[in-house]
Design a protein around this motif. Structure first.
Motif, PDB file in Angstrom:
ATOM      1  N   THR A  88       0.822  -1.205   0.000  1.00 27.58           N
ATOM      2  CA  THR A  88       0.000   0.000   0.000  1.00 27.58           C
ATOM      3  C   THR A  88       0.863   1.264   0.000  1.00 27.58           C
ATOM      4  N   GLN A  89       2.028   1.225   0.658  1.00 26.57           N
ATOM      5  CA  GLN A  89       2.900   2.398   0.634  1.00 26.57           C
ATOM      6  C   GLN A  89       3.467   2.617  -0.769  1.00 26.57           C
ATOM      7  N   ASN A  90       3.812   1.543  -1.456  1.00 23.21           N
ATOM      8  CA  ASN A  90       4.281   1.674  -2.834  1.00 23.21           C
ATOM      9  C   ASN A  90       3.166   2.217  -3.733  1.00 23.21           C
ATOM     10  N   TYR A  91       1.930   1.787  -3.470  1.00 21.65           N
ATOM     11  CA  TYR A  91       0.800   2.284  -4.255  1.00 21.65           C
ATOM     12  C   TYR A  91       0.648   3.791  -4.058  1.00 21.65           C
ATOM     13  N   LEU A  92       0.756   4.250  -2.809  1.00 19.34           N
ATOM     14  CA  LEU A  92       0.632   5.680  -2.533  1.00 19.34           C
ATOM     15  C   LEU A  92       1.774   6.466  -3.175  1.00 19.34           C
ATOM     16  N   ASP A  93       3.002   5.944  -3.071  1.00 16.12           N
ATOM     17  CA  ASP A  93       4.142   6.654  -3.655  1.00 16.12           C
ATOM     18  C   ASP A  93       3.996   6.754  -5.170  1.00 16.12           C
ATOM     19  N   GLN A  94       3.587   5.667  -5.821  1.00 17.61           N
ATOM     20  CA  GLN A  94       3.418   5.682  -7.271  1.00 17.61           C
ATOM     21  C   GLN A  94       2.303   6.640  -7.699  1.00 17.61           C
ATOM     22  N   PHE A  95       1.231   6.685  -6.906  1.00 21.56           N
ATOM     23  CA  PHE A  95       0.141   7.597  -7.277  1.00 21.56           C
ATOM     24  C   PHE A  95       0.591   9.049  -7.160  1.00 21.56           C
ATOM     25  N   HIS A  96       1.288   9.386  -6.072  1.00 21.03           N
ATOM     26  CA  HIS A  96       1.737  10.777  -5.915  1.00 21.03           C
ATOM     27  C   HIS A  96       2.750  11.151  -6.984  1.00 21.03           C
ATOM     28  N   ALA A  97       3.600  10.209  -7.379  1.00 21.36           N
ATOM     29  CA  ALA A  97       4.541  10.500  -8.479  1.00 21.36           C
ATOM     30  C   ALA A  97       3.786  10.731  -9.774  1.00 21.36           C
ATOM     31  N   MET A  98       2.769   9.895 -10.064  1.00 16.52           N
ATOM     32  CA  MET A  98       1.962  10.082 -11.271  1.00 16.52           C
ATOM     33  C   MET A  98       1.215  11.408 -11.208  1.00 16.52           C
ATOM     34  N   ASP A  99       0.673  11.744 -10.043  1.00 17.17           N
ATOM     35  CA  ASP A  99      -0.072  12.990  -9.911  1.00 17.17           C
ATOM     36  C   ASP A  99       0.823  14.195 -10.171  1.00 17.17           C
ATOM     37  N   GLN A 100       2.028  14.174  -9.615  1.00 14.89           N
ATOM     38  CA  GLN A 100       2.934  15.291  -9.827  1.00 14.89           C
ATOM     39  C   GLN A 100       3.325  15.424 -11.294  1.00 14.89           C
ATOM     40  N   LEU A 101       3.543  14.283 -11.962  1.00  7.95           N
ATOM     41  CA  LEU A 101       3.922  14.314 -13.369  1.00  7.95           C
ATOM     42  C   LEU A 101       2.787  14.867 -14.227  1.00  7.95           C
ATOM     43  N   ILE A 102       1.554  14.429 -13.968  1.00  7.23           N
ATOM     44  CA  ILE A 102       0.424  14.888 -14.786  1.00  7.23           C
ATOM     45  C   ILE A 102       0.152  16.364 -14.532  1.00  7.23           C
ATOM     46  N   VAL A 103       0.256  16.809 -13.273  1.00  9.62           N
ATOM     47  CA  VAL A 103       0.027  18.220 -12.984  1.00  9.62           C
ATOM     48  C   VAL A 103       1.057  19.091 -13.679  1.00  9.62           C
ATOM     49  N   GLU A 104       2.289  18.615 -13.748  1.00 13.25           N
ATOM     50  CA  GLU A 104       3.343  19.429 -14.352  1.00 13.25           C
ATOM     51  C   GLU A 104       3.344  19.344 -15.878  1.00 13.25           C
ATOM     52  N   ASN A 105       3.147  18.151 -16.465  1.00 11.80           N
ATOM     53  CA  ASN A 105       3.319  17.959 -17.899  1.00 11.80           C
ATOM     54  C   ASN A 105       2.031  17.617 -18.632  1.00 11.80           C
ATOM     55  N   GLY A 106       0.955  17.310 -17.928  1.00 14.87           N
ATOM     56  CA  GLY A 106      -0.291  16.987 -18.590  1.00 14.87           C
ATOM     57  C   GLY A 106      -0.379  15.504 -18.938  1.00 14.87           C
ATOM     58  N   LEU A 107      -1.468  15.128 -19.626  1.00 13.96           N
ATOM     59  CA  LEU A 107      -1.752  13.735 -19.962  1.00 13.96           C
ATOM     60  C   LEU A 107      -1.215  13.311 -21.327  1.00 13.96           C
ATOM     61  N   SER A 108      -0.671  14.231 -22.074  1.00 17.62           N
ATOM     62  CA  SER A 108      -0.308  13.906 -23.460  1.00 17.62           C
ATOM     63  C   SER A 108       1.064  13.264 -23.588  1.00 17.62           C
ATOM     64  N   THR A 109       1.879  13.272 -22.561  1.00 15.16           N
ATOM     65  CA  THR A 109       3.226  12.737 -22.670  1.00 15.16           C
ATOM     66  C   THR A 109       3.213  11.219 -22.569  1.00 15.16           C
ATOM     67  N   ALA A 110       4.250  10.595 -23.130  1.00 17.02           N
ATOM     68  CA  ALA A 110       4.375   9.133 -23.079  1.00 17.02           C
ATOM     69  C   ALA A 110       4.653   8.663 -21.658  1.00 17.02           C
ATOM     70  N   GLU A 111       5.369   9.466 -20.900  1.00 16.53           N
ATOM     71  CA  GLU A 111       5.655   9.082 -19.509  1.00 16.53           C
ATOM     72  C   GLU A 111       4.386   9.066 -18.669  1.00 16.53           C
ATOM     73  N   ALA A 112       3.457   9.998 -18.940  1.00 18.39           N
ATOM     74  CA  ALA A 112       2.176  10.017 -18.218  1.00 18.39           C
ATOM     75  C   ALA A 112       1.363   8.777 -18.561  1.00 18.39           C
ATOM     76  N   THR A 113       1.410   8.379 -19.850  1.00 25.68           N
ATOM     77  CA  THR A 113       0.688   7.170 -20.255  1.00 25.68           C
ATOM     78  C   THR A 113       1.249   5.944 -19.537  1.00 25.68           C
ATOM     79  N   GLU A 114       2.581   5.903 -19.450  1.00 25.09           N
ATOM     80  CA  GLU A 114       3.211   4.771 -18.756  1.00 25.09           C
ATOM     81  C   GLU A 114       2.822   4.755 -17.269  1.00 25.09           C
ATOM     82  N   LYS A 115       2.774   5.922 -16.655  1.00 20.04           N
ATOM     83  CA  LYS A 115       2.391   6.008 -15.248  1.00 20.04           C
ATOM     84  C   LYS A 115       0.939   5.559 -15.037  1.00 20.04           C
ATOM     85  N   LEU A 116       0.061   5.943 -15.954  1.00 20.88           N
ATOM     86  CA  LEU A 116      -1.344   5.550 -15.843  1.00 20.88           C
ATOM     87  C   LEU A 116      -1.496   4.035 -15.953  1.00 20.88           C
TER      88      LEU A 116
END
Length: 501
Positions: A88-116
């Protein structure tokens, strides 16, 4: 009641010092008991201390946030051996990393797709593996799945997780709206999961004894001081008995069943004068005593009546009656005491009490004689004649006075005779009593009266026992008895005005 003089004196310096010590220990014991309650309830209430949200009605989504409460979990989790769960801690860390990436770069990047895609996989694994079982929060996973289904409007939690974290859905709904859903409804359920270590004995890790040990040492010191004070006050008492006097403090030293410390803590606070428990104690003791008194009276009544029935039904009843004879007794001192008591009371009644009642006895005899003469001797036509009534009254008075004086003179003479020790009189009286018991026992043994008398007396006692119990049950309401006691205790005395409210 007058207060003794010594109660009005000021306590000595030593007594005041010990009282301050007792008050201090009582406050410390109360604080320790408060910590014990917190420690016992920490695991069941950890979700509350973690999120500081109050749910008054669990079946409704009504939340009362309490942000002013401190977050105690970082401080107290190590005491209970609680560490974040890896999954569950890994799940929370991964979600916050994905959230920070999407807030900064949006949903159109390949890295955001990989995170999703990675977050979809972690959510499905979370649903399938159920890591909440280790912490006893299996219900949190059910809430998580229900919220995912309701948000995606589908019957499958896995499909809902994939749909809600897909790029087309997020582009259509907007990340800001979906982000609030995950942060407010999904992640708080994931955060409550934890992992608790196991010690060498196979029990969950619990280091609360490190906090409790200083308190226990202080309580042990206080028990020793109280024992020493009791020994100094009563030098004849043994150390073991003085120590046993403090048996009520035993829960303060036990590492188990620590909730029992409420008993010594309450006792210490009450004795130190910090709380007043006398009204509560009086109410509880009154109810308990009233109930026990009724039960005890019923038991005693049954035992007494049963003992009398056994005595009456016994075939040795004549022998027991014969045992009242003086020569059958084994305690000669008891016989002498009974004879001495009769020798004191009989002269008192015959020579003092009886003569002092002469006016009352004369009036009673005069009335009885007048009624007898008026109804039996005087003819009915002459009963209304005044002269005959006066003569009848004078005759009745004269006869009553002569009769009473004769009886009182005889009783006074007998009383004076009894005051002097007369061995012949004592012997004749003793023989008369012995003869009475002997004849009664012999008559019961020879005739059919014994068996019938036993049946009648036993039946009478049985009826008496049943009627007594029925009356007790009819009047045996404890509440009614307590109300009666309250009326006797708090009602003003007769003749005194009631105090106005």
């Amino acid at each position: 009641m007058i207060r003794p003089r010594w109660q009005g004196l000021n306590p000595s310096v030593g007594a005041r010092g010990w009282r301050r010590w007792d008050q201090l220990i009582a406050v410390i014991a109360a604080a320790n008991f408060g910590w014990v309650i917190f420690d016992i309830s920490y695991i069941p209430l950890r979700n509350f201390w973690l999120q500081r949200n109050l749910y008054p009605i669990p079946s409704f989504a009504l939340v009362i946030p309490l942000p002013w409460l401190p977050d105690l979990t970082p401080v107290y989790d190590p005491v209970k051996g609680i560490v974040p769960h890896r999954d569950t801690q890994n799940y929370l860390d991964q979600f916050h990393a994905m959230d920070q990436l999407i807030v900064e770069n949006g949903l159109s990047t390949a890295e955001a797709t990989e995170k999703l895609i990675n977050q979809q996989r972690l959510t499905v694994e979370l649903i399938e593996t159920n890591p909440f079982l280790s912490s006893g929060n299996a219900g949190a996973l059910e809430k998580l799945k229900n919220r995912l289904r309701s948000r995606a409007n589908t019957d499958s939690a896995r499909e809902a997780a994939v749909q809600l974290l897909s790029k087309p859905h997020l582009q259509a709904s907007g990340w800001d709206a979906e982000r609030q859903f995950w942060l407010q409804q999904i992640l708080p359920l994931v955060e409550i999961n934890y992992w608790r270590g196991i010690d060498e004995s196979g029990q969950p890790t619990d280091l609360s004894w490190r906090i409790d040990t200083p308190f226990q040492l202080l309580f042990l010191l206080d028990i020793g001081l109280r024992t020493w004070r009791l020994k100094r006050r009563y030098p004849a008492i043994r150390w073991r008995d003085a120590l046993l006097r403090r048996w009520i403090d035993l829960p303060l030293l036990l590492p188990v069943a620590r909730w029992l410390r409420v008993i010594p803590v309450t006792e210490r606070l009450s004795r130190a004068g910090l709380i007043q428990l006398e009204p509560l104690r009086a109410v509880i003791s009154r109810g308990v005593v009233a109930l026990l008194a009724m039960e005890l009276f019923e038991v005693i009544t049954v035992r007494v009546v049963d003992a009398l029935q056994q005595l009456i039904r016994s075939p040795r009843l004549p022998q027991r009656i014969r045992g009242f004879c003086s020569y059958q007794g084994t305690d000669q001192n008891e016989d002498r005491e009974l004879v001495e008591l009769l020798r004191l009371w009989m002269p008192l009644l015959l020579s003092q009490v009886g003569p002092n009642m002469r006016p009352q006895l004369t009036a009673l005899g005069e009335h009885l004689l007048f009624q007898s003469l008026n109804q039996t001797v005087i003819p009915e036509p002459l009963r209304g004649v005044a002269g005959i009534q006066q003569a009848e009254s004078a005759l009745s008075r004269q006869l009553a006075e002569n009769l009473v004086d004769s009886l009182l003179g005889l009783s006074k003479g007998a009383g004076n005779q009894l005051e002097r020790r007369d061995p012949a009189l004592e012997l004749l009286s003793n023989e008369a009593f012995n003869r009475f018991w002997e004849e009664l026992a012999r008559s019961l043994e020879q005739g059919p009266v014994l068996e019938r008398s036993q049946e009648l007396l036993a039946s009478f006692l049985e009826d008496l026992k049943r009627s007594s119990f029925q009356q007790l049950r009819a009047q045996g309401d404890v509440d009614e008895l307590i109300r009666e006691l309250d009326g006797l205790s708090f009602s003003p005395p007769t003749g005194q005005p009631k105090r106005q409210a």
